[in-house]
Design an enzyme around this catalytic site. Structure first.
Site, PDB file in Angstrom:
ATOM      1  CB  CYS A 111      -0.882   0.009   1.249  1.00  0.00           C
ATOM      2  SG  CYS A 111      -1.994   1.441   1.312  1.00  0.00           S
ATOM      3  CB  CYS A 115      -1.460   4.258   7.971  1.00  0.00           C
ATOM      4  SG  CYS A 115      -2.621   4.918   6.764  1.00  0.00           S
ATOM      5  CB  CYS A 118      -0.942   0.149   8.600  1.00  0.00           C
ATOM      6  SG  CYS A 118      -1.435  -1.099   7.405  1.00  0.00           S
ATOM      7  N   GLY A 158      -3.909  -2.970   1.075  1.00  0.00           N
ATOM      8  CA  GLY A 158      -4.105  -1.937   0.069  1.00  0.00           C
ATOM      9  C   GLY A 158      -5.224  -0.959   0.344  1.00  0.00           C
ATOM     10  CB  SER A 190     -12.085  -0.738   4.731  1.00  0.00           C
ATOM     11  OG  SER A 190     -11.450  -0.013   5.753  1.00  0.00           O
ATOM     12  CB  SER A 221      -9.497   3.770   8.323  1.00  0.00           C
ATOM     13  OG  SER A 221      -9.922   2.535   7.806  1.00  0.00           O
ATOM     14  CG  LEU A 222     -11.995   9.844  11.529  1.00  0.00           C
ATOM     15  CD1 LEU A 222     -12.388  10.387  10.180  1.00  0.00           C
ATOM     16  CD2 LEU A 222     -12.935  10.336  12.613  1.00  0.00           C
ATOM     17  CG  ASN A 223      -7.629   4.865  12.224  1.00  0.00           C
ATOM     18  OD1 ASN A 223      -8.604   4.258  12.662  1.00  0.00           O
ATOM     19  ND2 ASN A 223      -6.935   4.425  11.219  1.00  0.00           N
ATOM     20  CB  CYS A 341      -7.372  -4.763  11.585  1.00  0.00           C
ATOM     21  SG  CYS A 341      -9.009  -4.873  10.967  1.00  0.00           S
TER      22      CYS A 341
HETATM   23  N1  SAH Z   1      -6.604   0.704   3.320  1.00  0.00           N
HETATM   24  C1  SAH Z   1      -7.908   0.528   3.833  1.00  0.00           C
HETATM   25  C2  SAH Z   1      -8.262  -0.917   4.068  1.00  0.00           C
HETATM   26  C3  SAH Z   1      -7.204  -1.807   4.619  1.00  0.00           C
HETATM   27  S1  SAH Z   1      -6.753  -1.494   6.288  1.00  0.00           S
HETATM   28  C4  SAH Z   1      -8.080   1.366   5.100  1.00  0.00           C
HETATM   29  O1  SAH Z   1      -7.108   1.903   5.590  1.00  0.00           O
HETATM   30  O2  SAH Z   1      -9.223   1.481   5.545  1.00  0.00           O
HETATM   31  C5  SAH Z   1      -8.124  -2.187   7.150  1.00  0.00           C
HETATM   32  C6  SAH Z   1      -8.308  -1.644   8.545  1.00  0.00           C
HETATM   33  O3  SAH Z   1      -7.215  -2.052   9.375  1.00  0.00           O
HETATM   34  C7  SAH Z   1      -8.371  -0.126   8.647  1.00  0.00           C
HETATM   35  O4  SAH Z   1      -9.509   0.294   9.393  1.00  0.00           O
HETATM   36  C8  SAH Z   1      -7.100   0.244   9.409  1.00  0.00           C
HETATM   37  O5  SAH Z   1      -7.247   1.428  10.148  1.00  0.00           O
HETATM   38  C9  SAH Z   1      -6.926  -0.989  10.271  1.00  0.00           C
HETATM   39  N2  SAH Z   1      -5.575  -1.197  10.778  1.00  0.00           N
HETATM   40  C10 SAH Z   1      -4.428  -0.986  10.118  1.00  0.00           C
HETATM   41  N3  SAH Z   1      -3.370  -1.284  10.911  1.00  0.00           N
HETATM   42  C11 SAH Z   1      -3.876  -1.695  12.098  1.00  0.00           C
HETATM   43  C12 SAH Z   1      -3.293  -2.149  13.309  1.00  0.00           C
HETATM   44  N4  SAH Z   1      -1.979  -2.251  13.448  1.00  0.00           N
HETATM   45  N5  SAH Z   1      -4.124  -2.503  14.318  1.00  0.00           N
HETATM   46  C13 SAH Z   1      -5.466  -2.444  14.166  1.00  0.00           C
HETATM   47  N6  SAH Z   1      -6.076  -2.037  13.035  1.00  0.00           N
HETATM   48  C14 SAH Z   1      -5.283  -1.645  12.017  1.00  0.00           C
HETATM   49 FE1  SF4 Z   2      -2.812   1.414   3.488  1.00  0.00          FE
HETATM   50 FE2  SF4 Z   2      -5.039   1.122   4.964  1.00  0.00          FE
HETATM   51 FE3  SF4 Z   2      -2.635   0.342   5.902  1.00  0.00          FE
HETATM   52 FE4  SF4 Z   2      -3.156   2.934   5.652  1.00  0.00          FE
HETATM   53  S1  SF4 Z   2      -4.224   1.476   7.024  1.00  0.00           S
HETATM   54  S2  SF4 Z   2      -1.254   1.911   5.009  1.00  0.00           S
HETATM   55  S3  SF4 Z   2      -4.366   2.947   3.800  1.00  0.00           S
HETATM   56  S4  SF4 Z   2      -3.698  -0.533   4.163  1.00  0.00           S
END
Ligand code: SAH
Ligand code: SF4
Length: 357
Positions: A111, A115, A118, A158, A190, A221-223, A341
């Site tokens: 991706c 972030c 992630c 992705g 998402s 995904s606001l976060n 996730c």
């Molecule tokens: N790229 C898209 C979809 C893939 S990520 C997105 O960002 O929405 C899917 C979900 O996993 C998102 O809601 C993201 O915030 C969450 N996520 C990513 N890394 C994470 C982590 N280390 N712990 C918990 N959730 C996580």
């Molecule tokens: Fe990509 Fe979603 Fe991970 Fe952000 S949280 S790096 S957009 S997969």
């Protein structure tokens, strides 16, 4: 060309242009493909009078259902890696619910969005998946495991809206009642807040009101509820800050329909989990018909942050609930196999990555 790359309408067009045939044969082929998982149509009643056509289709359209091979299982949650033609690996997660299965599909290898919390981000961006590679994740479950998932979520590797065309064609195929037949209300995309993608989806709804794009679930995904913190966690916020994201969501039909919009919030201790953060989140959501999904952070490799305690997750949850906003905490499934996730992409016994719903 892969048969899984074509929607029913694409095939109707192809059959007219390439073989001078109409929807009768194109639709029969489409149905056969999703019932049998192959392009061998010789024995299909509609093709018996036209064996030459059946042979040409078999030559022109390949259909490969990738072999699931080794998969790893954690209490029923299965993560499997599919090897693509160029050797790239993608990851898919099958999550058992009480009475059905949810399939979490990837839209890209890696991706580009970077972030900081992630695991997938650590791989960088490798490439987009084709429509066929997205659809074959479903096909390998149906034809390899004889399971038909009820729900589909684009929460694997992705950012789906960075691969808009291929993802939306896959959605059209998945939701086709003559193909896989997963209704759009059981498909969730998402996104990390890709405003161009959200607006393009809204346009599709205006252009094709009968195709039910409004019922496609959108998870954002606001976060973080402030630009300051969100800029730190999610670089995409510098392109589309919270105010711009909110206007796009207000214009999207999902924000006016019950159960169509979800705000995902990964709780990271000391970063976005204070009472003030919860209150700001409630405020930001004002005017949106949306539910909150709290996701306890799963520490990525070399993470500077730990996982949150159950108490801190409960405290945040209670503040949201007491504002009257619907909220649920996502029970983590698949943590032991890096299938939760944000964990897709991490090298584990076999290889793979994500999801929990
Ligand atoms: N790229 C898209 C979809 C893939 S990520 C997105 O960002 O929405 C899917 C979900 O996993 C998102 O809601 C993201 O915030 C969450 N996520 C990513 N890394 C994470 C982590 N280390 N712990 C918990 N959730 C996580
Ligand atoms: Fe990509 Fe979603 Fe991970 Fe952000 S949280 S790096 S957009 S997969």
């Amino acid at each position: 060309m892969s048969g899984f790359d074509r929607s029913r309408n694409d095939l109707i067009r192809d059959f007219k242009e390439n073989y001078g045939k109409g929807p009768y044969h194109a639709e029969a082929f489409f149905r056969h493909l999703y019932q049998e998982g192959n392009a061998d149509v010789g024995g299909v009643p509609e093709f018996r009078p036209v064996p030459d056509l059946a042979r040409r289709i078999g030559e022109d359209l390949s259909v490969e259902v990738p072999d699931i091979g080794d998969n790893i299982d954690d209490g029923g949650t299965k993560k499997f890696t599919l090897k693509l033609n160029d050797g790239a690996l993608t990851e898919t997660v099958l999550i058992p619910m009480a009475e059905w299965h949810t399939l979490c599909v990837s839209s890209q290898v890696g991706c580009a969005r970077g972030c900081s919390f992630c695991e997938t981000a650590q791989m960088g961006f490798i490439r987009n998946l084709s429509t066929a590679e997205i659809v074959s994740q479903w096909a390998s479950v149906k034809f390899g495991l004889s399971l038909i998932p009820r729900n589909l979520v684009f929460m694997g590797m992705g950012e789906p809206f960075d691969n808009f065309t291929n993802v939306m064609r896959a959605v059209d195929i998945f939701s086709d009642p003559k193909g896989p037949g997963v209704p759009k209300r059981r498909i969730s995309i998402s996104t990390s807040g890709h405003v161009d993608g959200i607006r393009k989806l809204t346009e599709l709804e205006h252009r094709y009101p009968d195709r039910a794009y409004r019922t496609l679930h959108l998870a954002v995904s606001l976060n973080a509820p402030t630009d300051r913190v969100r800029n730190r966690l999610m670089p995409i916020n510098k392109t589309w800050p919270l105010g711009v994201l909110k206007s796009a969501l207000l214009d999207a039909p999902q924000s006016r329909i019950k159960d169509a919009l979800f705000v995902e919030y990964v709780l990271i201790p000391g970063v976005n989990d204070s009472q003030d953060d919860a209150e700001k989140l409630i405020q930001w959501m004002d005017g949106l018909e949306a539910k909150v999904n709290l996701i306890p952070y799963h520490p990525r490799s070399s993470s500077p942050w730990p996982a949150p305690s159950d108490d801190s997750v409960d405290r945040f949850f209670d503040i949201i609930r007491s504002s009257g906003r619907e909220c649920r905490t996502r029970k983590s499934k698949g943590k032991g196999i890096q299938a939760a996730c944000g964990m897709l992409g991490r090298q584990c016994r076999i290889s793979p990555r994500t999801a929990d719903l």
